[in-house]
Design a protein around this motif. Sequence first.
Motif, PDB file in Angstrom:
ATOM      1  N   VAL A 129       2.116  11.988 -13.619  1.00  0.00           N
ATOM      2  CA  VAL A 129       1.131  11.912 -12.535  1.00  0.00           C
ATOM      3  C   VAL A 129      -0.254  12.243 -13.069  1.00  0.00           C
ATOM      4  O   VAL A 129      -1.249  11.580 -12.741  1.00  0.00           O
ATOM      5  N   ASP A 130      -0.367  13.264 -13.929  1.00  0.00           N
ATOM      6  CA  ASP A 130      -1.657  13.611 -14.526  1.00  0.00           C
ATOM      7  C   ASP A 130      -2.205  12.455 -15.359  1.00  0.00           C
ATOM      8  O   ASP A 130      -3.409  12.145 -15.301  1.00  0.00           O
ATOM      9  N   GLY A 163       0.834  -1.189   0.000  1.00  0.00           N
ATOM     10  CA  GLY A 163       0.000   0.000   0.000  1.00  0.00           C
ATOM     11  C   GLY A 163       0.872   1.244   0.000  1.00  0.00           C
ATOM     12  O   GLY A 163       2.071   1.182   0.291  1.00  0.00           O
ATOM     13  N   SER A 164       0.289   2.380  -0.294  1.00  0.00           N
ATOM     14  CA  SER A 164       1.078   3.600  -0.407  1.00  0.00           C
ATOM     15  C   SER A 164       1.513   4.143   0.934  1.00  0.00           C
ATOM     16  O   SER A 164       2.477   4.888   1.038  1.00  0.00           O
ATOM     17  N   ARG A 165       0.808   3.788   1.986  1.00  0.00           N
ATOM     18  CA  ARG A 165       1.239   4.146   3.341  1.00  0.00           C
ATOM     19  C   ARG A 165       0.467   3.273   4.312  1.00  0.00           C
ATOM     20  O   ARG A 165      -0.554   2.683   3.967  1.00  0.00           O
ATOM     21  N   GLY A 166       0.952   3.177   5.533  1.00  0.00           N
ATOM     22  CA  GLY A 166       0.288   2.279   6.453  1.00  0.00           C
ATOM     23  C   GLY A 166       0.684   2.543   7.884  1.00  0.00           C
ATOM     24  O   GLY A 166       1.127   3.628   8.234  1.00  0.00           O
ATOM     25  N   ILE A 167       0.537   1.515   8.700  1.00  0.00           N
ATOM     26  CA  ILE A 167       0.876   1.603  10.117  1.00  0.00           C
ATOM     27  C   ILE A 167       1.734   0.421  10.480  1.00  0.00           C
ATOM     28  O   ILE A 167       2.008  -0.440   9.657  1.00  0.00           O
ATOM     29  N   GLY A 168       2.171   0.352  11.711  1.00  0.00           N
ATOM     30  CA  GLY A 168       2.932  -0.797  12.170  1.00  0.00           C
ATOM     31  C   GLY A 168       4.225  -0.949  11.400  1.00  0.00           C
ATOM     32  O   GLY A 168       4.980  -0.015  11.210  1.00  0.00           O
ATOM     33  N   LEU A 170       5.727   7.390  -7.563  1.00  0.00           N
ATOM     34  CA  LEU A 170       5.390   6.489  -6.462  1.00  0.00           C
ATOM     35  C   LEU A 170       4.726   7.230  -5.306  1.00  0.00           C
ATOM     36  O   LEU A 170       3.955   6.652  -4.545  1.00  0.00           O
ATOM     37  N   HIS A 171       5.024   8.504  -5.169  1.00  0.00           N
ATOM     38  CA  HIS A 171       4.414   9.301  -4.115  1.00  0.00           C
ATOM     39  C   HIS A 171       3.060   9.888  -4.493  1.00  0.00           C
ATOM     40  O   HIS A 171       2.205  10.076  -3.628  1.00  0.00           O
ATOM     41  N   HIS A 172       2.847  10.211  -5.785  1.00  0.00           N
ATOM     42  CA  HIS A 172       1.717  11.067  -6.129  1.00  0.00           C
ATOM     43  C   HIS A 172       0.766  10.519  -7.188  1.00  0.00           C
ATOM     44  O   HIS A 172      -0.252  11.157  -7.470  1.00  0.00           O
ATOM     45  N   ALA A 173       1.044   9.367  -7.782  1.00  0.00           N
ATOM     46  CA  ALA A 173       0.164   8.840  -8.831  1.00  0.00           C
ATOM     47  C   ALA A 173      -1.232   8.576  -8.287  1.00  0.00           C
ATOM     48  O   ALA A 173      -1.426   8.298  -7.105  1.00  0.00           O
ATOM     49  N   TYR A 174      -2.210   8.640  -9.176  1.00  0.00           N
ATOM     50  CA  TYR A 174      -3.606   8.422  -8.795  1.00  0.00           C
ATOM     51  C   TYR A 174      -4.019   6.955  -8.870  1.00  0.00           C
ATOM     52  O   TYR A 174      -5.077   6.591  -8.343  1.00  0.00           O
ATOM     53  N   CYS A 175      -3.232   6.128  -9.536  1.00  0.00           N
ATOM     54  CA  CYS A 175      -3.576   4.717  -9.712  1.00  0.00           C
ATOM     55  C   CYS A 175      -2.420   3.855  -9.213  1.00  0.00           C
ATOM     56  O   CYS A 175      -1.325   4.370  -8.935  1.00  0.00           O
ATOM     57  N   PRO A 176      -2.611   2.543  -9.101  1.00  0.00           N
ATOM     58  CA  PRO A 176      -1.491   1.678  -8.745  1.00  0.00           C
ATOM     59  C   PRO A 176      -0.335   1.833  -9.734  1.00  0.00           C
ATOM     60  O   PRO A 176      -0.548   2.015 -10.940  1.00  0.00           O
ATOM     61  N   VAL A 177       0.876   1.768  -9.211  1.00  0.00           N
ATOM     62  CA  VAL A 177       2.085   1.939 -10.015  1.00  0.00           C
ATOM     63  C   VAL A 177       2.930   0.677  -9.929  1.00  0.00           C
ATOM     64  O   VAL A 177       3.240   0.201  -8.831  1.00  0.00           O
ATOM     65  N   ALA A 178       3.297   0.127 -11.079  1.00  0.00           N
ATOM     66  CA  ALA A 178       4.220  -1.006 -11.132  1.00  0.00           C
ATOM     67  C   ALA A 178       5.583  -0.494 -11.565  1.00  0.00           C
ATOM     68  O   ALA A 178       5.706   0.147 -12.613  1.00  0.00           O
ATOM     69  N   MET A 179       6.586  -0.747 -10.755  1.00  0.00           N
ATOM     70  CA  MET A 179       7.951  -0.374 -11.088  1.00  0.00           C
ATOM     71  C   MET A 179       8.718  -1.626 -11.464  1.00  0.00           C
ATOM     72  O   MET A 179       8.850  -2.560 -10.660  1.00  0.00           O
ATOM     73  N   VAL A 180       9.194  -1.676 -12.697  1.00  0.00           N
ATOM     74  CA  VAL A 180       9.880  -2.853 -13.222  1.00  0.00           C
ATOM     75  C   VAL A 180      11.366  -2.526 -13.287  1.00  0.00           C
ATOM     76  O   VAL A 180      11.794  -1.734 -14.123  1.00  0.00           O
ATOM     77  N   PRO A 181      12.166  -3.104 -12.400  1.00  0.00           N
ATOM     78  CA  PRO A 181      13.563  -2.683 -12.285  1.00  0.00           C
ATOM     79  C   PRO A 181      14.491  -3.365 -13.271  1.00  0.00           C
ATOM     80  O   PRO A 181      14.287  -4.500 -13.671  1.00  0.00           O
ATOM     81  N   TYR A 182      15.507  -2.631 -13.652  1.00  0.00           N
ATOM     82  CA  TYR A 182      16.640  -3.211 -14.356  1.00  0.00           C
ATOM     83  C   TYR A 182      17.806  -2.264 -14.185  1.00  0.00           C
ATOM     84  O   TYR A 182      17.628  -1.084 -13.906  1.00  0.00           O
ATOM     85  N   ASP A 183      18.991  -2.801 -14.334  1.00  0.00           N
ATOM     86  CA  ASP A 183      20.201  -2.015 -14.118  1.00  0.00           C
ATOM     87  C   ASP A 183      20.673  -1.400 -15.421  1.00  0.00           C
ATOM     88  O   ASP A 183      20.551  -1.996 -16.492  1.00  0.00           O
ATOM     89  N   GLU A 184      21.250  -0.213 -15.303  1.00  0.00           N
ATOM     90  CA  GLU A 184      21.831   0.465 -16.457  1.00  0.00           C
ATOM     91  C   GLU A 184      23.250   0.865 -16.099  1.00  0.00           C
ATOM     92  O   GLU A 184      23.466   1.701 -15.224  1.00  0.00           O
ATOM     93  N   PRO A 185      24.266   0.263 -16.753  1.00  0.00           N
ATOM     94  CA  PRO A 185      25.646   0.589 -16.424  1.00  0.00           C
ATOM     95  C   PRO A 185      25.953   2.053 -16.706  1.00  0.00           C
ATOM     96  O   PRO A 185      25.312   2.698 -17.534  1.00  0.00           O
ATOM     97  N   VAL A 199       4.674  -3.283  -7.010  1.00  0.00           N
ATOM     98  CA  VAL A 199       3.444  -2.542  -7.277  1.00  0.00           C
ATOM     99  C   VAL A 199       3.054  -1.789  -6.016  1.00  0.00           C
ATOM    100  O   VAL A 199       2.936  -2.379  -4.945  1.00  0.00           O
ATOM    101  N   VAL A 200       2.876  -0.489  -6.152  1.00  0.00           N
ATOM    102  CA  VAL A 200       2.405   0.351  -5.058  1.00  0.00           C
ATOM    103  C   VAL A 200       0.945   0.686  -5.338  1.00  0.00           C
ATOM    104  O   VAL A 200       0.629   1.323  -6.349  1.00  0.00           O
ATOM    105  N   VAL A 201       0.052   0.211  -4.485  1.00  0.00           N
ATOM    106  CA  VAL A 201      -1.384   0.424  -4.676  1.00  0.00           C
ATOM    107  C   VAL A 201      -1.735   1.779  -4.078  1.00  0.00           C
ATOM    108  O   VAL A 201      -1.847   1.940  -2.871  1.00  0.00           O
ATOM    109  N   ARG A 202      -1.875   2.740  -4.948  1.00  0.00           N
ATOM    110  CA  ARG A 202      -2.143   4.106  -4.525  1.00  0.00           C
ATOM    111  C   ARG A 202      -3.633   4.417  -4.646  1.00  0.00           C
ATOM    112  O   ARG A 202      -4.401   3.665  -5.218  1.00  0.00           O
TER     113      ARG A 202
END
Length: 303
Positions: free
Chosen positions: A242-243, A109-114, A274-289, A137-140
């Motif tokens: 974000v828009d 989730g985008s923020r929580g407790i505990g 990741l902080h401000h999107a209106y919908c869930p965001v999927a971040m697909v990582p890869y490295d770039e030398p 995936v960050v469920v915003r």
Amino acid sequence: MVDVRGPIVVGADGSDTGARAVRWAAVEAAARGADLHIVHATALDAPGGHRPDYAARLVREAGQDILDEAVVQAVGQVPGLGVTSTLSRDSAARALLGEAGSDGMIVVGSRGIGGFAALLLGSVGLRVAARATVPLVVVRGEHEPVPTGVVVTAVRDERDLGAARFAARAAGRRKASLRVWSAYTFYQYAGSMVPMLDDVTEIAEEQASATARLVAPLRDEFPTLTVTVDVVRAPSVAGALVDVSAHADLLVIGARRPVHTTGAPLGHVAHAVLHHAYCPVAMVPYDEPHRADGAAPLSHPGS
């Protein structure tokens, strides 16, 4: 190419946003035919997490209650779904990363407790997002979203093909269309060095050409998928993206990270989305030398 073959791992913390993440992950697991694994982190073994025996017992009991409720939420969302759970003594970030392994997917989730109180607002979330080697995936959003039937992927060039394929598969599972979105920008005022019209046209043409080269194999691989392309000029790539997220069911970005950068920081666009999107965001990582000349990679929608 990113391929999620392992479990869908979701963090549960008893919050409303955590519950939405659990429900989203349940639907995603069912659509993929994958297992759902729910994790709650007590941080009892993390630095500074030591508690007296009675306090540790209360923490464990409360954590188990949160896990049990999360399992009920997941099965209520998708009856018959196979669900497992772990009550971890580790920190939240390490627990999620460890359970996902090398071929799973993490949902939060985008923020929580505990155990997830700082998620994407402080050190815990930034560690997960910056260090994940599997899709995150960050469920915003504050409420359950209204479906739009659109999955958006933000790209710059062919190096984003893995993220675009991830988005295409997501769109196919949702019976949605895929919008391939690319933006270019430049400094309008840099002393006396103001870009000329020819420069602007060249930048636009280069960006359109790079996007077309990326989209071509997508159309071949996913012939039944409706794919649209938008190449736009934006004063702020982060703000524009974000828009765009306000009109999508899922936003997919690639996270380019220099291989040898201390702390593997996120780029500013990924950080903002990741902080401000209106919908869930999927971040697909890869490295770039790093480039051979020592210069930093150019900015792009996943930077």
